[in-house]
Write an enzyme that holds these catalytic residues in place. Structure first.
Site, short mmCIF file in Angstrom:
data_model
loop_
_atom_site.label_atom_id
_atom_site.label_comp_id
_atom_site.label_asym_id
_atom_site.label_seq_id
_atom_site.Cartn_x
_atom_site.Cartn_y
_atom_site.Cartn_z
N SER A 104 0.81 -1.46 -0.01
CA SER A 104 0.13 0.11 0.17
C SER A 104 0.92 1.35 -0.05
CB SER A 104 -1.07 0.06 1.15
OG SER A 104 -0.04 -0.08 2.39
N HIS B 150 -5.21 -3.32 -2.83
CA HIS B 150 -4.80 -2.34 -3.98
C HIS B 150 -4.75 -2.97 -5.28
CE1 HIS B 150 -4.15 0.92 -1.06
NE2 HIS B 150 -3.82 -0.08 -0.25
N LYS C 145 -11.79 1.01 -1.93
CA LYS C 145 -10.39 1.42 -2.90
C LYS C 145 -11.14 1.71 -4.30
CE LYS C 145 -7.31 1.17 0.94
NZ LYS C 145 -6.85 0.21 1.85
C1 LIG Z 1 -6.64 0.15 3.25
C2 LIG Z 1 -6.35 -1.32 3.55
C3 LIG Z 1 -7.05 -2.13 4.43
C4 LIG Z 1 -8.11 -1.68 5.36
O1 LIG Z 1 -9.30 -1.56 4.85
P1 LIG Z 1 -10.46 -0.63 5.22
O2 LIG Z 1 -11.49 -0.97 4.69
O3 LIG Z 1 -9.90 0.86 4.72
O4 LIG Z 1 -10.53 -0.70 6.61
C5 LIG Z 1 -6.37 -3.36 4.81
N1 LIG Z 1 -5.14 -3.70 3.99
C6 LIG Z 1 -4.77 -3.04 2.97
C7 LIG Z 1 -3.57 -3.50 2.42
C8 LIG Z 1 -5.44 -1.69 2.93
O5 LIG Z 1 -4.57 -0.94 2.11
#
Ligand SMILES: *Cc1c(COP(=O)(O)O)cnc(C)c1O
Length: 384
Positions: free
Chosen positions: A177, A205, A237
């Site tokens: 990320s 991602h 995302k």
């Molecule tokens: C954003 C993210 C999460 C958390 O997800 P949310 O729905 O925002 O709580 C978990 N793992 C990764 C790799 C992320 O980028």
């Protein structure tokens, strides 16, 4: 209490580690009003521009008409709506797994899965740069937590060899990320298989961005459910909505329903959000045009940044960090960008390792070429 907390807060300020929020008026989009002024932003995870898509908004409104606002209860009480159920089936089909299970957030999905699968007698092996929620989940599970060198299957092999007992779970981000690089999934899967360990991939991602129809990092590598028994994905995302899911076998999903505390003891997502996500899934699958646009913008940015002599990382994804090292310098550059109307957030320790503070530039299919060029121009003035 006040005196003690304030002393600690002042310490954070002196280290340029103090975090504060900006207030956004209006939807997630490249052009935003933040703290009352127009900015061009390059820091969201809305990679396909679906967070403000008219069809997704209409689906959310329809969902509210049909289901009201709150689910009113947890899934295991009477909060599991038809809309949730249909979305789970669609996500299972999309990812190629037997079943999928919705969670309220990705953070909760990771906590739920890892604590449901592992206990004190077990071990969890994580890439050093895994998302914080995966590291926290490993700690909370009580299992031995071993962090292998970033994207290094031989480092993983070494740790697996040292921990032959109990359940062993290997966990990795699909796309990292804060760096934007990919996990070497085929080699990690081979190492897990050789050592009879399980593999879990958090593809927050990768989904929507990589692979055929946006099926993610597994599809990018031509892998499937047999090699990766646990897949986690987030909906906040590229999907542009909110929530998360875990995909896996019948036995895995039934185990989570029985054991995952962050699934059991929480209110279900608003059903209207599940409706909206069904629509965004359809748009995401058919989003070849959006993915091509995004890929072209990524190339444009990398080419331009290279000409400015900026140091980029080995990333082909929309996450294009510019590592600057010193926390104070990154903060200064980020502030200079903002004075010129461009928002790119400074990412500092502990989100990234000490000495690797960076500007995390992210691109979206919603950006235009002109907007990317504007970013490059301003970076040339303040960062090169
Ligand atoms: C954003 C993210 C999460 C958390 O997800 P949310 O729905 O925002 O709580 C978990 N793992 C990764 C790799 C992320 O980028």
């Amino acid at each position: 209490m006040e005196a003690e907390l304030n002393a600690a807060l002042i310490e954070l300020r002196t280290q340029a580690l103090y975090r504060s929020r900006r207030v956004v008026d209006g939807p997630q989009a490249p052009q935003q009003v933040i703290d009352g002024r127009e900015v061009l932003s390059f820091c969201s995870n809305d990679y396909l521009g679906l967070a403000n898509h008219p069809e997704v908004i209409a689906a959310l409104q329809r969902g509210a008409d049909d289901y009201g606002v709150g689910a009113g209860a947890a899934h295991l009480i009477n909060g599991h709506s038809r809309a949730h159920h249909v979305l789970e089936e669609a996500l299972a089909e999309f990812t190629g797994y037997e079943r999928a299970l919705l969670f309220s957030t990705g953070y909760m999905a990771n906590l739920g899965v890892i604590t449901a699968l592992l206990g004190k007698a077990d071990a969890v092996f994580e890439d050093r740069l895994n998302h914080a929620s995966l590291i926290d989940a490993g700690r909370l599970s009580g299992a031995r937590l071993r962090r292998y060198r970033h994207v290094d299957p031989s480092s993983l092999d070494g740790w697996l060899g040292k921990h032959p007992q109990g359940r062993r779970l290997v966990v990795t981000d699909g796309v990292f990320s804060m760096d934007g690089d990919l996990a070497p999934l085929p080699a990690l899967a081979a190492s897990a298989a050789r050592n009879k360990a399980w593999l879990m991939v958090d593809d927050a991602h990768g989904l929507g961005v990589l692979g055929r129809q946006g099926r993610g990092t597994l599809d990018h590598f031509g892998m499937d459910a047999c090699e990766v028994p646990v897949l986690m994905g987030t909906l906040g995302k590229a999907f542009g909505t909110s929530g998360a899911f875990v995909a896996g076998s019948e036995a895995l999903i039934e185990t989570l329903i029985q054991q995952a505390r962050s699934y059991i003891y929480t209110t279900a997502l608003p059903p209207a959000l599940a409706e909206a996500t069904c629509t965004s899934l359809r748009l995401l699958q058919r989003g070849e045009g959006r993915r091509e646009r995004l890929a072209a913008l990524i190339q444009r940015f990398r080419h331009g940044a290279g000409q400015l002599g900026l140091e980029l990382m080995v990333s082909e994804t929309p996450i294009q960090p510019i590592v600057m090292g010193e926390t104070a310098r990154v903060v200064a550059v980020s502030e200079a960008l903002l004075r010129r109307g461009i928002l790119v957030t400074a990412i500092r320790p502990p989100t990234v390792p000490a000495g690797s503070a960076r500007l995390r530039v992210t691109l979206s299919a919603a950006h235009s070429e002109t907007q990317v060029d504007r970013l490059l121009d301003v970076l040339g003035e303040v960062a090169a």
